[in-house]
Structures are given as structure tokens and as C-alpha cells.
Design an enzyme around this catalytic site. Structure first.
Site, PDB file in Angstrom:
ATOM      1  N   CYS B   1       0.836  -1.199   0.000  1.00  0.00           N
ATOM      2  CA  CYS B   1       0.000   0.000   0.000  1.00  0.00           C
ATOM      3  C   CYS B   1       0.871   1.248   0.000  1.00  0.00           C
ATOM      4  O   CYS B   1       2.009   1.212   0.455  1.00  0.00           O
ATOM      5  CB  CYS B   1      -0.867   0.055   1.244  1.00  0.00           C
ATOM      6  SG  CYS B   1      -1.898  -1.375   1.476  1.00  0.00           S
ATOM      7  N   THR B   2       0.307   2.331  -0.489  1.00  0.00           N
ATOM      8  CA  THR B   2       0.946   3.639  -0.356  1.00  0.00           C
ATOM      9  C   THR B   2      -0.132   4.611   0.098  1.00  0.00           C
ATOM     10  O   THR B   2      -1.181   4.701  -0.534  1.00  0.00           O
ATOM     11  CB  THR B   2       1.533   4.111  -1.705  1.00  0.00           C
ATOM     12  OG1 THR B   2       2.439   3.112  -2.183  1.00  0.00           O
ATOM     13  CG2 THR B   2       2.269   5.437  -1.549  1.00  0.00           C
ATOM     14  N   ASN B 178       5.034   0.348   3.266  1.00  0.00           N
ATOM     15  CA  ASN B 178       4.874  -0.748   4.247  1.00  0.00           C
ATOM     16  C   ASN B 178       6.154  -0.959   5.050  1.00  0.00           C
ATOM     17  O   ASN B 178       6.456  -2.082   5.452  1.00  0.00           O
ATOM     18  CB  ASN B 178       4.471  -2.049   3.540  1.00  0.00           C
ATOM     19  CG  ASN B 178       3.150  -1.923   2.843  1.00  0.00           C
ATOM     20  OD1 ASN B 178       3.098  -1.640   1.654  1.00  0.00           O
ATOM     21  ND2 ASN B 178       2.061  -2.083   3.565  1.00  0.00           N
ATOM     22  N   ARG B 191       8.805   1.590  -2.986  1.00  0.00           N
ATOM     23  CA  ARG B 191       7.798   2.469  -3.585  1.00  0.00           C
ATOM     24  C   ARG B 191       7.890   3.871  -2.985  1.00  0.00           C
ATOM     25  O   ARG B 191       7.366   4.833  -3.533  1.00  0.00           O
ATOM     26  CB  ARG B 191       6.394   1.888  -3.343  1.00  0.00           C
ATOM     27  CG  ARG B 191       6.083   0.696  -4.236  1.00  0.00           C
ATOM     28  CD  ARG B 191       4.936  -0.111  -3.711  1.00  0.00           C
ATOM     29  NE  ARG B 191       5.351  -0.901  -2.569  1.00  0.00           N
ATOM     30  CZ  ARG B 191       4.758  -0.893  -1.383  1.00  0.00           C
ATOM     31  NH1 ARG B 191       3.711  -0.140  -1.177  1.00  0.00           N
ATOM     32  NH2 ARG B 191       5.203  -1.639  -0.397  1.00  0.00           N
TER      33      ARG B 191
END
Lengths: 123, 253
Positions: B1-2, B178, B191
Site C-alpha cells: 500500500c501507499t 509498508n 515504492r
């Protein structure tokens, strides 16, 4: 402009909004959940619409579990023992989960499994 | 997730996220995608929770999942959670629960309770920081005033090293993937660097739904695990979400 090996990074995107094109798979439908309803009734509208998709996702999890434990014992455990856990979950979540199982026709243990997925997969 | 919370020069806060889920849960060789991720996409729904015919909060959810991962309490606060992987993970909490030690809270039930009951950023922050949990997690919280945005890194028992917005010192956004924000991310799953590069390139003066969506559409922030993107504006009480796809070439995570 891009590497094809990790960490794959491309140039910062521009002009993507409003969403369209190959990275946009569709809009998301709105539903209302009335918190004045009894917990077991709250999700009926959503589940009636998404019954097929929910059953298909749960089946995919079962297939995956069967691939890891081909005897089917893992899913037996989910169907037999996880329903007992729902009584220990806090209100109103326990009642909402029961309502979802009833409305979808998916076994209660499998709906419980979906709802505690996060805790299981943090390792 | 971001997940990210960004503040524009006028003090308006935008909170956005990509929800990535399904790593190692079946790889479809033919379609080059994750099986569970693809199965989750048709289950994505936006929900308006009402009481006495008034909106209490809004969320992006998976049908059948009663907890919350993404939500907005209009004009008060916005909340997302990202998965925090740990050897002291949720399975220990589940075992304790089964054995009768039930003083911890299930992560997604806590976020739902916060969205349903907390009436301010400060109250939400306290609940998310102090409530004992069954599993570690990252909570990304945005408020409705300048400087109200933070990343709460949670172990099962307490909050560790919170990171807050500080526009006066130039920290006009906070961004969480994460990994603990004070550590380097895994080099195979970075990311954070591309997302921050794009945020910095965007600059504070241009921050909007449009530019934040651009950041979340840049690979590998967008990847094969991304199921949906949600954009939230607390002062307008607005939540928009979109189901995503990541055409090849695309990172599997």
C-alpha cells in the site's frame, strides 16, 4: 525512461486524472449502510449485489488453501472451528458478520476468515 | 500500500492511498496477475454510513468485510491503514485471542470504531496510538487544520516514533508504504522513493486530487497488487475511488 528490473521506476505520470485508459479498471459503486438498522440487517443491500463476487473470492481462497494442504483439512478447520470464534468477536461486528453469511450463503467460518485476513497475513 | 497526507499552501489537506493486497496469494501465469488481487477488485465498494439519516462517515471497502481500511469523517478527519509486516505478527494476537486473552483489538474493527465514534483528529489519534492491537499496523491520519497529518507506527502494544506534518519546516506531506519511516525500505520493494520523488516534483503549490492521482499512478507506486486508489478531501467531505489495473511492464509488488 524506465528500468525493467527491480526497482522498476518510470517517470512521474501526468494528466492521468480524470481516470481513463489502461490503468483505470472502473468506477466504484456507492451504497448506504444504515447504522440504525440491527447489525445483521445492515449489509443486506451490498451483499445482495455482490453475492456472486464474494462467493468467487472465497472460492479462490479455498482453492489456494487446498493447494497448500491438499487434504482439504484446512478448509474443514475453517468451516468447523471459525464459526465458534464469531461469538468472541465484539458487538456489532459479530452480528454483522453473521448477517453477511446469511445474506450471501457463504459459510460463516469463511466469512470470519475473510474478516480476520489482515491479522493472519501480517507475518 | 501507499498512503499520503499532503497540505496545500492554503492549509487544505488531501489524503490519498493505493490499496495493495494479495502478495504471494496465487500468481495467474496467463494473465500475469495475482489471483486474490483480481478477485478483490469487483468487491470494491464505496459506502456512506448513516445514522438518523445523516452521514457519519464514508469509506472504500470490500463487500463482506466489516472493518475499515480507508475512510473519511467529513470535515473532521481522514484515515487509512497500511499493513506492517512483523515476525511478532497478528497470528500471535489471534492465538492469544483463541486462548482467552482478549484485551487487544482487531485492527480493522478499531479503524471502524474510530471512524464511527471519534469526533476530532486529536481523539482519533489518541485511540489509534493507545489502543492495544492484535497485529502491528501503520495508521495514516489526516485532520482538518494545518499541520494535522501523521503516520502512527503501531506495534501490538504501543505507538513508535510518530511522524507529523510540519509545513513550517517544509514537511508539507507525509507518505507511508509498508516500512518503518525511519528505516530504508527493502530495495526490491521501494515504492517510497519514487512516490516521494513525484511528490517533490509536483511541489506543494500544485497539490490537488489531479496531481496526487498522478503520483499514485506512477509505477511501482501502482503495481500488480493495487486494487483501488482513493482520494479524500476532508474540508469538502469528498471521497473518490477508482479500481486500478497495472498494464505490463509492471512490478508484481
Amino acid at each position: 525512461t524506465a528500468q525493467y528490473v527491480p526497482p522498476f521506476t518510470e517517470d512521474c505520470q501526468t494528466g492521468m486524472y480524470p481516470p481513463s485508459g489502461p490503468t483505470f479498471k472502473g468506477a466504484v459503486t456507492w451504497y448506504t449502510v444504515d447504522l440504525d438498522l440491527p447489525p445483521s440487517e445492515r449489509w443486506k443491500g451490498v451483499i445482495t449485489d455482490k453475492q456472486k463476487e464474494l462467493a468467487s473470492m472465497i472460492q479462490a481462497i479455498k482453492d489456494l488453501a487446498d493447494a497448500f494442504v491438499p487434504s482439504g483439512r484446512l478448509i474443514d478447520l475453517v468451516d468447523r472451528d471459525l464459526p465458534l470464534m464469531v461469538d468472541t468477536l465484539p458487538y456489532p461486528f459479530n452480528e454483522e458478520i453473521r448477517g453477511i453469511a446469511t445474506a450471501s450463503g457463504v459459510p460463516l467460518g469463511e466469512v470470519v476468515l475473510f474478516n480476520i485476513f489482515y491479522e493472519i497475513f501480517t507475518v | 500500500c501507499t498512503s499520503l497526507v499532503a497540505e496545500d499552501p492554503d492549509g487544505n489537506l488531501i489524503h490519498a492511498r493505493n490499496l495493495d493486497f494479495g502478495l504471494f496469494m496465487g500468481w495467474d501465469l496467463k494473465n500475469r496477475s495475482w489471483v486474490i488481487t483480481e478477485k478483490l477488485k469487483p468487491l470494491v465498494v464505496n459506502i456512506e454510513f448513516t445514522r438518523n439519516n445523516h452521514t457519519v462517515f464514508k469509506s472504500t471497502n470490500f463487500a463482506g468485510y466489516v472493518g475499515m481500511l480507508t475512510g473519511i469523517r467529513p470535515h473532521m478527519f481522514t484515515l487509512t491503514m497500511n499493513e506492517r509486516f512483523s515476525l511478532d505478527g497478528g497470528y500471535i494476537g489471534i492465538l492469544e485471542w483463541i486462548l482467552g486473552k482478549r484485551d487487544g483489538m482487531w485492527m480493522s474493527f478499531l479503524t471502524r470504531s474510530v471512524l464511527e465514534n471519534a469526533t476530532s483528529y486529536a481523539e482519533a489519534k489518541k485511540l489509534l496510538s493507545d489502543t492495544k492491537l492484535l497485529a502491528p499496523a501503520y495508521f495514516i491520519l489526516g485532520g482538518n487544520q494545518t499541520g494535522e497529518g501523521c503516520i502512527i507506527t503501531r506495534s501490538r502494544t504501543h505507538s513508535i516514533n510518530p511522524l507529523e506534518l510540519d509545513p513550517k519546516k517544509g514537511r508539507w506531506y507525509v507518505l507511508e508504504t509498508n516500512y518503518d519511516h525511519w528505516k530504508e525500505p527493502l530495495f526490491l520493494d521501494d515504492r517510497r522513493t519514487p512516490a516521494m520523488k513525484c511528490m517533490n516534483q509536483t511541489t506543494q503549490t500544485s497539490i490537488s486530487f489531479k496531481t496526487v492521482y498522478d503520483v499514485l499512478s506512477t509505477k511501482p507506486v501502482l503495481n500488480k497488487l493495487t486494487t483501488y486508489t482513493t482520494l479524500m478531501d476532508v474540508s469538502k467531505g469528498k471521497l473518490e475511488s477508482f479500481i486500478r489495473d497495472c498494464p505490463n511492464p509492471c512490478m508484481p509488488w
